[in-house]
Write a protein that holds these residues in place. Structure first.
Motif, short mmCIF file in Angstrom:
data_model
loop_
_atom_site.label_atom_id
_atom_site.label_comp_id
_atom_site.label_asym_id
_atom_site.label_seq_id
_atom_site.Cartn_x
_atom_site.Cartn_y
_atom_site.Cartn_z
N ASP A 1 0.81 -1.24 0.00
CA ASP A 1 0.00 0.00 0.00
C ASP A 1 0.83 1.27 0.00
OD1 ASP A 1 -2.42 -1.34 -0.17
OD2 ASP A 1 -2.62 -1.50 2.01
N THR A 2 2.15 1.17 -0.11
CA THR A 2 2.97 2.37 -0.31
C THR A 2 2.62 2.97 -1.67
OG1 THR A 2 4.79 1.50 1.00
CG2 THR A 2 5.32 3.26 -0.55
N VAL A 3 2.47 4.29 -1.73
CA VAL A 3 2.16 4.98 -2.98
C VAL A 3 3.45 5.42 -3.65
CG1 VAL A 3 0.98 6.96 -4.01
CG2 VAL A 3 -0.08 5.74 -2.11
N LEU A 4 3.54 5.23 -4.97
CA LEU A 4 4.73 5.60 -5.71
C LEU A 4 4.39 6.71 -6.70
CD1 LEU A 4 4.69 2.13 -5.57
CD2 LEU A 4 7.08 2.65 -6.03
N PHE A 5 5.15 7.80 -6.63
CA PHE A 5 4.96 8.93 -7.53
C PHE A 5 6.11 8.97 -8.53
CE2 PHE A 5 2.93 10.42 -3.52
CZ PHE A 5 1.64 10.60 -3.99
N GLY A 6 5.83 8.65 -9.78
CA GLY A 6 6.86 8.70 -10.81
C GLY A 6 7.03 10.12 -11.32
N ASN A 7 8.24 10.65 -11.18
CA ASN A 7 8.53 12.01 -11.62
C ASN A 7 9.16 11.96 -13.01
OD1 ASN A 7 9.34 14.63 -12.03
ND2 ASN A 7 10.43 14.85 -10.10
N SER A 8 8.41 12.38 -14.02
CA SER A 8 8.90 12.30 -15.40
C SER A 8 10.02 13.29 -15.69
CB SER A 8 7.74 12.54 -16.38
OG SER A 8 6.82 11.48 -16.32
N ARG A 9 10.26 14.21 -14.78
CA ARG A 9 11.35 15.17 -14.99
C ARG A 9 12.68 14.44 -15.14
NH1 ARG A 9 11.21 20.52 -14.47
NH2 ARG A 9 13.20 21.61 -14.41
N GLY A 10 12.87 13.38 -14.36
CA GLY A 10 14.12 12.63 -14.43
C GLY A 10 14.29 11.88 -15.73
N THR A 11 13.18 11.63 -16.44
CA THR A 11 13.22 10.90 -17.70
C THR A 11 13.47 11.83 -18.89
OG1 THR A 11 11.58 9.40 -16.75
CG2 THR A 11 11.98 9.22 -19.10
N PHE A 12 12.98 13.07 -18.79
CA PHE A 12 13.00 13.96 -19.96
C PHE A 12 13.77 15.26 -19.77
CE2 PHE A 12 8.92 11.60 -20.32
CZ PHE A 12 9.20 10.91 -21.48
N MET A 13 14.01 15.69 -18.52
CA MET A 13 14.57 17.03 -18.35
C MET A 13 15.74 17.10 -17.39
SD MET A 13 11.27 19.56 -18.57
CE MET A 13 12.35 20.90 -19.03
N ASP A 14 16.16 15.98 -16.85
CA ASP A 14 17.32 15.98 -15.96
C ASP A 14 18.61 16.03 -16.79
OD1 ASP A 14 19.51 14.37 -14.28
OD2 ASP A 14 18.04 15.23 -12.89
N PRO A 15 19.65 16.72 -16.31
CA PRO A 15 20.92 16.76 -17.05
C PRO A 15 21.51 15.37 -17.29
CG PRO A 15 20.88 18.46 -15.36
CD PRO A 15 19.65 17.64 -15.15
N ASN A 16 21.17 14.40 -16.43
CA ASN A 16 21.69 13.04 -16.59
C ASN A 16 20.75 12.11 -17.36
OD1 ASN A 16 24.04 13.62 -15.01
ND2 ASN A 16 22.79 13.42 -13.16
N SER A 17 19.70 12.67 -17.95
CA SER A 17 18.71 11.84 -18.62
C SER A 17 19.13 11.44 -20.03
CB SER A 17 17.36 12.58 -18.69
OG SER A 17 17.47 13.76 -19.47
N GLY A 18 20.21 12.02 -20.52
CA GLY A 18 20.66 11.71 -21.88
C GLY A 18 20.20 12.73 -22.91
N TRP A 19 19.37 13.69 -22.48
CA TRP A 19 18.92 14.74 -23.38
C TRP A 19 19.81 15.97 -23.18
CZ3 TRP A 19 14.91 13.49 -26.62
CH2 TRP A 19 14.11 12.42 -26.25
N PRO A 20 20.51 16.45 -24.20
CA PRO A 20 21.34 17.65 -24.05
C PRO A 20 20.49 18.91 -23.92
CG PRO A 20 21.36 16.92 -26.33
CD PRO A 20 20.62 15.86 -25.56
#
Length: 486
Positions: free
Chosen positions: A382-401
């Motif tokens: 019953d722990t709730v998980l919040f997926g933050n898409s910022r890490g997938t698309f806008m983080d400097p380490n996400s692979g997107w320059p």
């Protein structure tokens, strides 16, 4: 003596309330009763919105950040690897059980977005089958969206006759809702102008009434009794009820007409009336209508607003897309889905707008269906998980320059469209967005149609100010722009 004993018990209870489960993901300290709520509130105010706040927490604690908000244990999930694992783990595919998911539909979880387990699988299977038969077939999809695009263009033409300065949030909302209703009810059913206008107003209120990631009345349920308006409970219940009542009224009208045309709603009603289908009820149909209206309007509308902001402030990208449209389509007709393979730059504008929108939003929250481990940490049931898409698309380490820069060229390679494997704005796995085909077609044809027909420029002396608004998903604060026929 009794006073000291009571005090000791209270101190012990307070201490136990701050302890975390063994090997729970690291995160801020927990305080009695409120957990991390105060730290998250302060960080959110300092950073501007919660996606940035949880990005900072991930930089400190890692891809999984364990928190407690009120009585609810939660984990912020950050980064492509962790997000992809969460998407594909069956035991992490549940939905939260709380006021956010129950108060919208009369006290129980209904619809498709906030349900799980066998109930969800049954309803999903039905929707997938019927959408393909009645709404997602290419010729039907094309016809409906082309009609919607023409309506949007006519609407903009009417607006610029009186004043060429148009507000971004009034360009396409009502037409989007018309398209969503046709998807559900079939080609023969349309919203009248008054109904579309009222529904649009309510959907905007719904978008702004709460957040999927941090809602006061959901985290602290007692607030609905103390300050139901201030904590957002009453507005949230009210706007959801309005959408459901609207859907009910429209469905009653469909039943009276007795139209034989195939549609999702008609197929559901027929299944509901058949023997042995106990999970197919009118309340569940109302929940599905609410979900399709919300999902079909919210994400597409906000992505389009992001797109319009960026084409206004980057006229060079706008011109390049228009040159491609003129070369491939010409000036005598509107773009179609058949043109899409020959319009890679226009598609790149769409994908970059999706990246900018999705990268500022949270995924629909998940719930651990049982005790499990995730990324080496213990996740209690019953722990709730919040997926933050910022890490997938806008983080400097996400692979997107240069992640904060709008640049469609990142999706181009040697003149062709190039979409990286990690670009998953609609998710993956069993809970992948059911409306992906509809949303992609909508976004492409609306953006292509608008750029083909109009020029968009900043208001002289009053350029648009970029400000992200938190709601069900991320939005751009409405802005004015000068619109003119090409």
């Amino acid at each position: 003596m009794w006073f000291l004993l009571i005090l000791l018990v209270l101190v012990l209870v307070a201490y136990l309330d701050t302890r975390k489960p063994k090997n729970f993901p690291p995160g801020p300290a927990w305080f009695p009763l409120i957990g991390c709520a105060w730290q998250l509130h302060r960080l959110r105010r300092r950073m501007g919105h919660l996606t940035k706040a949880s990005q900072e927490l991930a930089a400190k604690y890692g891809p999984l950040v364990g928190v407690r908000i009120g009585r609810e244990r939660a984990v912020f999930v950050y980064g492509l690897q962790a997000i992809e694992e969460m998407y594909t783990r069956d035991e992490l595919n549940g939905r939260p059980i709380g006021l956010l998911s129950t108060s919208r539909t009369g006290g129980t979880r209904k619809g498709i977005i906030f349900t799980d387990s066998e109930f969800f699988q049954e309803q999903k299977k039905f929707l997938q089958r019927e959408l393909k038969q009645s709404g997602f077939r290419k010729e039907i999809l094309m016809e409906n969206i082309q009609r919607e695009v023409r309506a949007i263009i006519d609407n903009v033409k009417r607006k610029i006759k009186d004043n060429c300065a148009v507000t971004s949030d009034r360009l396409f909302g009502e037409q989007l809702l018309q398209s969503v209703w046709v998807l559900m009810a079939g080609n023969e059913s349309h919203l009248d102008d008054l109904g579309a206008s009222e529904l649009h107003r309510v959907m905007v209120d719904l978008s702004h009434s709460t957040s999927l990631s941090c809602t006061a009345f959901s985290n602290f349920p007692f607030l609905k009794y103390i300050c139901p308006d201030y904590c957002g409970y009453n507005p949230y219940v009210r706007v959801n009820r309005t959408v459901i009542e609207f859907s009910s009224k429209m469905i009653q009208g469909l039943r009276k007409t007795g139209s034989p045309n195939a549609s999702l709603i008609r197929a559901y009603l027929e299944t509901m009336d058949s023997v042995g289908k106990s999970n197919f009820t009118m309340d569940q149909l109302m929940g599905i209508c609410l979900d399709i209206f919300t999902g079909g309007f919210e994400t597409t509308n906000n992505t389009l607003c992001f797109a319009m902001y960026y084409v206004v402030v980057h006229p060079d990208f706008q011109t390049k897309a228009q040159d491609e449209l003129d070369r491939v389509v010409g000036r005598e007709r509107l773009p179609t889905l058949e043109d899409k393979p020959q319009l890679p730059y226009v598609e790149a504008v769409v994908l970059e707008s999706l990246r900018m929108f999705t990268g500022r939003s949270f995924l629909i929250p998940r719930r651990a269906m049982k005790d499990t481990t995730f990324n080496g940490y213990f996740i209690p049931k019953d722990t709730v998980l919040f997926g933050n898409s910022r890490g997938t698309f806008m983080d400097p380490n996400s692979g997107w320059p240069n992640t904060s820069v709008f640049n469609p060229e990142r999706f181009m390679k040697d003149g062709s469209l190039n979409v990286p494997d990690g670009f998953i704005p609609f998710g993956i796995g069993k809970r992948r967005c059911l409306g992906e085909v509809f949303a992609k077609a909508n976004l492409f044809l609306i953006i292509a149609g608008l750029l083909h027909t109009f020029n968009f420029r900043p208001v002289p002396g009053d350029p648009p100010h970029f400000e992200v608004m938190e709601g069900l998903t991320a939005g751009v604060k409405p802005f004015k722009m000068i619109v003119s026929l090409r």
